[in-house]
Scaffold this motif. Sequence first.
Motif, mmCIF file in Angstrom:
data_model
loop_
_atom_site.group_PDB
_atom_site.id
_atom_site.type_symbol
_atom_site.label_atom_id
_atom_site.label_comp_id
_atom_site.label_asym_id
_atom_site.label_seq_id
_atom_site.Cartn_x
_atom_site.Cartn_y
_atom_site.Cartn_z
ATOM 1 N N VAL A 33 21.263 -37.658 5.916
ATOM 2 C CA VAL A 33 22.356 -38.333 5.240
ATOM 3 C C VAL A 33 21.678 -39.313 4.316
ATOM 4 N N ILE A 34 20.769 -40.103 4.806
ATOM 5 C CA ILE A 34 19.845 -41.099 3.950
ATOM 6 C C ILE A 34 19.079 -40.452 2.922
ATOM 7 N N ASN A 35 18.491 -39.600 3.128
ATOM 8 C CA ASN A 35 17.580 -38.755 2.382
ATOM 9 C C ASN A 35 18.276 -37.862 1.403
ATOM 10 N N VAL A 241 8.380 -23.273 -3.376
ATOM 11 C CA VAL A 241 9.372 -24.501 -3.654
ATOM 12 C C VAL A 241 10.766 -24.629 -3.007
ATOM 13 N N THR A 242 10.781 -25.702 -2.411
ATOM 14 C CA THR A 242 11.834 -26.172 -1.734
ATOM 15 C C THR A 242 12.731 -27.315 -2.196
ATOM 16 N N ASN A 243 13.959 -27.095 -2.887
ATOM 17 C CA ASN A 243 14.597 -28.305 -3.169
ATOM 18 C C ASN A 243 15.234 -29.273 -2.011
ATOM 19 N N TRP A 244 14.455 -30.036 -1.652
ATOM 20 C CA TRP A 244 14.915 -30.664 -0.301
ATOM 21 C C TRP A 244 16.201 -31.692 -0.789
ATOM 22 N N ASN A 245 16.219 -32.182 -1.935
ATOM 23 C CA ASN A 245 17.346 -33.048 -2.270
ATOM 24 C C ASN A 245 18.737 -32.098 -2.050
ATOM 25 N N ALA A 246 18.680 -31.024 -2.801
ATOM 26 C CA ALA A 246 19.816 -30.172 -2.684
ATOM 27 C C ALA A 246 20.080 -29.469 -1.189
ATOM 28 N N VAL A 247 18.948 -29.401 -0.388
ATOM 29 C CA VAL A 247 19.257 -28.851 0.925
ATOM 30 C C VAL A 247 19.924 -30.015 1.859
ATOM 31 N N SER A 252 24.488 -32.392 4.442
ATOM 32 C CA SER A 252 25.364 -33.796 4.706
ATOM 33 C C SER A 252 26.771 -33.296 4.347
ATOM 34 N N LEU A 253 26.999 -32.376 3.304
ATOM 35 C CA LEU A 253 28.416 -32.314 3.029
ATOM 36 C C LEU A 253 28.840 -31.186 4.180
ATOM 37 N N VAL A 258 33.014 -31.242 10.837
ATOM 38 C CA VAL A 258 32.768 -31.298 12.305
ATOM 39 C C VAL A 258 33.300 -32.900 12.559
ATOM 40 N N LEU A 259 32.650 -33.761 11.818
ATOM 41 C CA LEU A 259 33.011 -35.129 11.995
ATOM 42 C C LEU A 259 34.556 -35.360 11.928
ATOM 43 N N VAL A 260 35.324 -34.765 11.004
ATOM 44 C CA VAL A 260 36.507 -34.953 11.030
ATOM 45 C C VAL A 260 37.277 -34.329 12.270
#
Length: 279
Positions: A33-35, A241-247, A252-253, A258-260
Amino acid sequence: MAKSRSSTGRTFAAHAILITWTVIALFPVFVTVINSFKSRRAIFADPLALPWPEHFDLVGYTTVLKQGDFFGYFQNSMIVTVVSLFFVLLFGAMAAFALSEYRFKGNTLLGLYLALGIMIPIRLGTVAILQIMVAGGLVNTLTALILVYTAQGLPLAVFILSEFMKTVSDDLKNAGRIDGLSEYAIFFTLVLPLVRPAMATVAVFTMIPIWNDLWFPLILAPAEEVKTITLGSQIFIGQFVTNWNAVLAALSLAILPVLVLYLIFSRQLIRGITAGAVK
């Protein structure tokens, strides 16, 4: 006095173990989540740092919403999970009621046969399942996933619910029969409300493997229009190349439902687990 100290020591040790396990379990979620709120450079520079203003970046979330059909993937996952969960709870509760209420030849053997489904992974039958789906024309449909996940969740549901239904008072059910209630009415109006904690426990333990599964969506439903959120997140992972921001943003979404669900059923879940522990 010595007994009190011993009891306090055991309680402290138990809480220490549970807290340690909780930290270990939540640590990957925290890092993910933080990243997801940081730039690519900040992720690799210090992955454990919080997303302070100088590193805060929503590029991952904007990429997820613009590239690919994230809402479509999310909708597919919701349909598959909710429908599979409905069938698992319905058919599992019916089978558990029959096994716990009626005595017939082969009752115990049938219960043991269903319990085998807990010990034998359904993935061992992937080839046979794929052949059946191809023959039935169900490849690249959500129906294929729903059927597989329903079959996957039924053994555990029957095993848990049958034990809880054995504790429902026979006097209550017999009183319903004397009042003219049918067996279906007794099941839906008398028995099910009393096993709601067990139903919540089954729902949580069934939903999480379905929501997180990558194996069967990749094999049975790889088409773009029926991709689930877990499979859809793979579009951001490339060979070079891996788009880690999008992954990380997509993951996170994906955690939110599951949390709900846990927040909704947490009280019933804890009651079901503690009731099973007492028995």
